[in-house]
Design a protein around this motif. Sequence first.
Motif, PDB file in Angstrom:
ATOM      1  N   GLN A 139       0.846  -1.195   0.000  1.00 35.09           N
ATOM      2  CA  GLN A 139       0.000   0.000   0.000  1.00 35.09           C
ATOM      3  C   GLN A 139       0.883   1.248   0.000  1.00 35.09           C
ATOM      4  O   GLN A 139       0.647   2.190  -0.763  1.00 35.09           O
ATOM      5  N   GLN A 154      -3.550   7.409  -4.301  1.00 33.26           N
ATOM      6  CA  GLN A 154      -3.804   8.081  -3.029  1.00 33.26           C
ATOM      7  C   GLN A 154      -4.920   9.114  -3.192  1.00 33.26           C
ATOM      8  O   GLN A 154      -5.800   9.230  -2.350  1.00 33.26           O
ATOM      9  N   ARG A 203      -7.591   1.741  -1.202  1.00 25.68           N
ATOM     10  CA  ARG A 203      -7.070   1.034  -0.034  1.00 25.68           C
ATOM     11  C   ARG A 203      -7.059  -0.461  -0.311  1.00 25.68           C
ATOM     12  O   ARG A 203      -8.086  -1.041  -0.667  1.00 25.68           O
ATOM     13  N   ARG A 235      -7.284  -4.072   0.777  1.00 23.72           N
ATOM     14  CA  ARG A 235      -7.985  -4.699   1.908  1.00 23.72           C
ATOM     15  C   ARG A 235      -7.453  -6.086   2.234  1.00 23.72           C
ATOM     16  O   ARG A 235      -7.278  -6.419   3.395  1.00 23.72           O
TER      17      ARG A 235
END
Length: 161
Positions: free
Chosen positions: A8, A19, A24, A26
């Motif tokens: 990430q 960003q 995101r 997961r």
Amino acid sequence: MPQLALFQKRINEEIPLSQALGIRLRSWDGRALLLSAPLAPNRNHQGTGFGGSVYSAAVTAAWAVTELALADLGLRGAVVVQSGNIDYLEPVDRDFYVICRLPGGEIPDRFRKSLARHGKGRLDLTAEVFCGEPTTEPVAEPVAVFEGRFVVQDARSRVNL
């Protein structure tokens, strides 16, 4: 730091758009990647998901699967998208998530062999976009489906870096 957290951080640094979109990571279980994105920074003039943002999230998921598969093989290489197409089936009307799975749930033998013999390979992937709470077992149909081919060049052992 766990593999996904490190990845990430790398995505945020090397792909600044990820960003800005709020992407995101997961989960990654060696077969499927789940990532999510909020609607707010990705909406269009009609309040639904902007096509470019949805595409970007989907291509990021597929690119990431290629990178993570390489890492699982102990390799690193230059990964780029060669071709990609997305079908928008329904409007993205809330936060969304993307699932990208390895074909057949594993790294294809042809891909492995090409990497071993030539240091390069191609991987065809599908990433499905869904609305709602991120899960690896969605109950609804996807709102968009991305299909792309990713090329790896200069694959080499991570140990030699």
